[in-house]
Design a protein around this motif. Structure first.
Motif, PDB file in Angstrom:
ATOM      1  N   ILE A  64       4.513  -0.590 -10.084  1.00 50.81           N
ATOM      2  CA  ILE A  64       3.228   0.091  -9.934  1.00 50.81           C
ATOM      3  C   ILE A  64       3.254   1.446 -10.633  1.00 50.81           C
ATOM      4  CG2 ILE A  64       1.666   1.138  -8.261  1.00 50.81           C
ATOM      5  CD1 ILE A  64       2.471  -1.082  -6.302  1.00 50.81           C
ATOM      6  N   TYR A  65       4.342   2.169 -10.482  1.00 47.15           N
ATOM      7  CA  TYR A  65       4.420   3.503 -11.087  1.00 47.15           C
ATOM      8  C   TYR A  65       4.404   3.420 -12.616  1.00 47.15           C
ATOM      9  CZ  TYR A  65       6.167   8.165 -12.204  1.00 47.15           C
ATOM     10  OH  TYR A  65       6.326   9.427 -12.721  1.00 47.15           O
ATOM     11  N   SER A  66       5.172   2.487 -13.172  1.00 47.29           N
ATOM     12  CA  SER A  66       5.172   2.337 -14.629  1.00 47.29           C
ATOM     13  C   SER A  66       3.816   1.886 -15.138  1.00 47.29           C
ATOM     14  CB  SER A  66       6.261   1.343 -15.049  1.00 47.29           C
ATOM     15  OG  SER A  66       6.010   0.060 -14.500  1.00 47.29           O
ATOM     16  N   SER A  67       3.099   1.069 -14.364  1.00 48.70           N
ATOM     17  CA  SER A  67       1.759   0.633 -14.771  1.00 48.70           C
ATOM     18  C   SER A  67       0.778   1.791 -14.793  1.00 48.70           C
ATOM     19  CB  SER A  67       1.260  -0.459 -13.823  1.00 48.70           C
ATOM     20  OG  SER A  67       2.145  -1.571 -13.805  1.00 48.70           O
TER      21      SER A  67
ATOM     22  N   THR B  33      13.388  10.180  -8.475  1.00 49.72           N
ATOM     23  CA  THR B  33      14.791   9.841  -8.238  1.00 49.72           C
ATOM     24  C   THR B  33      15.071   9.648  -6.752  1.00 49.72           C
ATOM     25  OG1 THR B  33      15.436  11.097 -10.207  1.00 49.72           O
ATOM     26  CG2 THR B  33      17.170  10.569  -8.618  1.00 49.72           C
ATOM     27  N   LEU B  34      14.519  10.542  -5.917  1.00 48.79           N
ATOM     28  CA  LEU B  34      14.730  10.430  -4.478  1.00 48.79           C
ATOM     29  C   LEU B  34      14.130   9.141  -3.917  1.00 48.79           C
ATOM     30  CD1 LEU B  34      14.040  14.116  -3.350  1.00 48.79           C
ATOM     31  CD2 LEU B  34      16.251  12.958  -3.542  1.00 48.79           C
ATOM     32  N   LEU B  35      13.029   8.685  -4.512  1.00 49.53           N
ATOM     33  CA  LEU B  35      12.400   7.460  -4.036  1.00 49.53           C
ATOM     34  C   LEU B  35      13.144   6.209  -4.492  1.00 49.53           C
ATOM     35  CD1 LEU B  35       8.627   8.327  -4.580  1.00 49.53           C
ATOM     36  CD2 LEU B  35       9.853   8.205  -2.411  1.00 49.53           C
ATOM     37  N   ILE B  36      13.877   6.317  -5.588  1.00 48.45           N
ATOM     38  CA  ILE B  36      14.553   5.151  -6.152  1.00 48.45           C
ATOM     39  C   ILE B  36      15.987   5.007  -5.646  1.00 48.45           C
ATOM     40  CG2 ILE B  36      15.369   4.127  -8.314  1.00 48.45           C
ATOM     41  CD1 ILE B  36      12.965   5.287  -9.690  1.00 48.45           C
TER      42      ILE B  36
ATOM     43  N   PRO C 207       9.599   2.845   5.160  1.00 50.94           N
ATOM     44  CA  PRO C 207       8.220   2.535   4.764  1.00 50.94           C
ATOM     45  C   PRO C 207       8.104   1.734   3.472  1.00 50.94           C
ATOM     46  CG  PRO C 207       8.721   4.757   4.096  1.00 50.94           C
ATOM     47  CD  PRO C 207       9.965   4.218   4.754  1.00 50.94           C
ATOM     48  N   PHE C 208       9.137   1.027   3.048  1.00 45.23           N
ATOM     49  CA  PHE C 208       9.061   0.050   1.965  1.00 45.23           C
ATOM     50  C   PHE C 208       8.697   0.655   0.610  1.00 45.23           C
ATOM     51  CE2 PHE C 208       7.195  -1.714   5.921  1.00 45.23           C
ATOM     52  CZ  PHE C 208       8.272  -2.490   6.318  1.00 45.23           C
ATOM     53  N   ILE C 209       9.050   1.906   0.377  1.00 45.44           N
ATOM     54  CA  ILE C 209       8.731   2.536  -0.905  1.00 45.44           C
ATOM     55  C   ILE C 209       9.810   2.254  -1.936  1.00 45.44           C
ATOM     56  CG2 ILE C 209       8.379   4.750  -2.076  1.00 45.44           C
ATOM     57  CD1 ILE C 209       7.058   5.780   0.443  1.00 45.44           C
TER      58      ILE C 209
ATOM     59  N   VAL D  37       0.827  -1.198   0.000  1.00 47.56           N
ATOM     60  CA  VAL D  37       0.000   0.000   0.000  1.00 47.56           C
ATOM     61  C   VAL D  37       0.869   1.258   0.000  1.00 47.56           C
ATOM     62  CG1 VAL D  37      -0.195   0.106   2.522  1.00 47.56           C
ATOM     63  CG2 VAL D  37      -1.989   1.098   1.102  1.00 47.56           C
ATOM     64  N   PHE D  38       2.059   1.190   0.571  1.00 45.40           N
ATOM     65  CA  PHE D  38       2.928   2.370   0.620  1.00 45.40           C
ATOM     66  C   PHE D  38       3.508   2.710  -0.755  1.00 45.40           C
ATOM     67  CE2 PHE D  38       2.871   1.115   5.100  1.00 45.40           C
ATOM     68  CZ  PHE D  38       2.632   2.339   5.703  1.00 45.40           C
ATOM     69  N   PRO D  39       4.102   1.772  -1.489  1.00 46.66           N
ATOM     70  CA  PRO D  39       4.522   2.127  -2.853  1.00 46.66           C
ATOM     71  C   PRO D  39       3.356   2.490  -3.758  1.00 46.66           C
ATOM     72  CG  PRO D  39       4.851  -0.225  -2.439  1.00 46.66           C
ATOM     73  CD  PRO D  39       4.564   0.422  -1.121  1.00 46.66           C
ATOM     74  N   LEU D  40       2.181   1.876  -3.534  1.00 50.65           N
ATOM     75  CA  LEU D  40       1.007   2.246  -4.320  1.00 50.65           C
ATOM     76  C   LEU D  40       0.609   3.684  -4.029  1.00 50.65           C
ATOM     77  CD1 LEU D  40      -1.376   1.579  -6.192  1.00 50.65           C
ATOM     78  CD2 LEU D  40      -2.578   0.672  -4.187  1.00 50.65           C
TER      79      LEU D  40
END
Length: 337
Positions: free
Chosen positions: A203-206, A132-135, A193-195, A109-112
């Motif tokens: 999920i983001y690319s989808s 970029t900061l998230l990756i 938080p597992f992002i 749910v957190f990456p979503l």
């Protein structure tokens, strides 16, 4: 001139930007690949066989032996597997693994949420910076993350206990990884938080591939963000969710590194997982044949569950015929065709 062009079209066909001679009926004649190309792949298969297939097959073979690497091994048949059936620690490790899998799936749910928020940004530069900061944390070695969280959980100088002491909640301070009641829960939250991870990227690319018209139609109809995610986003990401489930099953069955660094499977086997049970039997107990039987069983379970997830058939929305009139509540998007 037209006849000349038609004659040229029947004589040659352009495939991938280069003309190839056409055979009878305008069919492209395939070029034969020389044997040297296949010979060039031979070193690759030799290395795969030596470092991948041979260890796996030898592990299956030695699972039927009282295997001693120094020599003197004796054939025991199915004794190692019979012993495994009564190994309560081994089967309890799968209970821990099930808890870890369910927790990891819920935490998607957190990456979503991060992907849904990021997809709404209209400024491309801001979206690029946040993405970029998230990756970036994905580039950190796993051992660094585990050691950092080990410092957080330290009962004497750890960050969590220090914060509790500072706010007057010192009574809640714990030996987080040393108490059987909190050890497994402590492992679950490593990486919170597992992002930063593969689920976020998928999920983001989808979400980026979902037509914007669907979002606009839902907004015009007054569909809230949460309802839109449930009714549109998740169904349209069905195939990607299946991939995430497959990767989650395989990754969870191979889980063990973080538990090895933080707890070693303890205390009192509270955080033991199948991988740690195999390693303990082999390197600490010297029972190599039994460890081979455990690893073979784990391989079979991984293969079976992977096949179930991969062949789980569900008709994705992209495979369904498109209705020329797509109704979203009171809003209708009519085809221009």
């Amino acid at each position: 001139m037209t006849q000349v062009r038609e004659q040229r079209d029947t004589e040659t066909l352009v495939v991938a930007g280069s003309p190839r001679p056409a055979g009878p009926g305008g069919r492209v004649r395939r070029r034969r690949i020389g044997g040297g190309v296949y010979l060039a792949l031979l070193p690759v298969f030799i290395l795969l066989g030596l470092f991948q297939f041979y260890p796996a097959l030898s592990g299956i073979w030695f699972s039927f032996w009282d295997w001693r690497p120094s020599g003197g091994s004796t054939f025991t048949g199915l004794d190692n597997y019979v012993r495994m059936l009564g190994d309560t620690v081994w089967w309890d490790s799968f209970k821990n693994l099930g808890i870890i899998f369910v927790f990891n799936v819920v935490m998607w749910v957190f990456p979503l949420l991060a992907a849904e928020l990021l997809i709404t940004l209209k400024h491309e530069r801001s979206a690029f910076v946040y993405r970029t900061l998230l990756i970036i944390p994905m580039a950190f070695p796993g051992v660094v993350t585990a050691l950092v969280w080990q410092f957080f959980y330290d009962p004497n100088n750890g960050v969590f206990n220090a914060v509790l002491e500072a706010v007057g909640l010192g009574a809640l301070a714990q030996n987080w990884t040393g108490d059987p009641d909190t050890a497994l829960l402590s492992l679950l939250f490593v990486g919170f938080p597992f992002i930063a991870g593969l689920p976020f990227l998928i999920i983001y690319s989808s979400l980026q591939n979902i037509p914007k018209e669907i979002f606009e139609a839902a907004a015009l109809d007054g569909v809230g963000r949460l309802r839109r995610v449930w009714l549109f986003d998740l169904p349209l990401m069905a195939s990607q969710v299946r991939i995430l489930l497959f990767l989650g099953v395989v990754g969870t069955l191979q889980y063990g590194f973080t538990a090895y660094v933080l707890t070693g499977g303890g205390p009192d086997n509270a955080t033991v997982v199948p991988i740690l049970r195999v390693l303990n039997m082999a390197f600490q107990g010297g029972q190599w044949g039994y460890a081979a039987a455990l690893s073979t069983t784990l391989f079979a379970i991984t293969l079976a569950l992977s096949c179930v997830v991969m062949f789980w058939r569900r008709r994705d929305p992209v495979d369904q015929p498109i209705d020329p009139t797509l109704e979203v509540g009171a809003v209708e998007i009519r085809s221009t065709q």
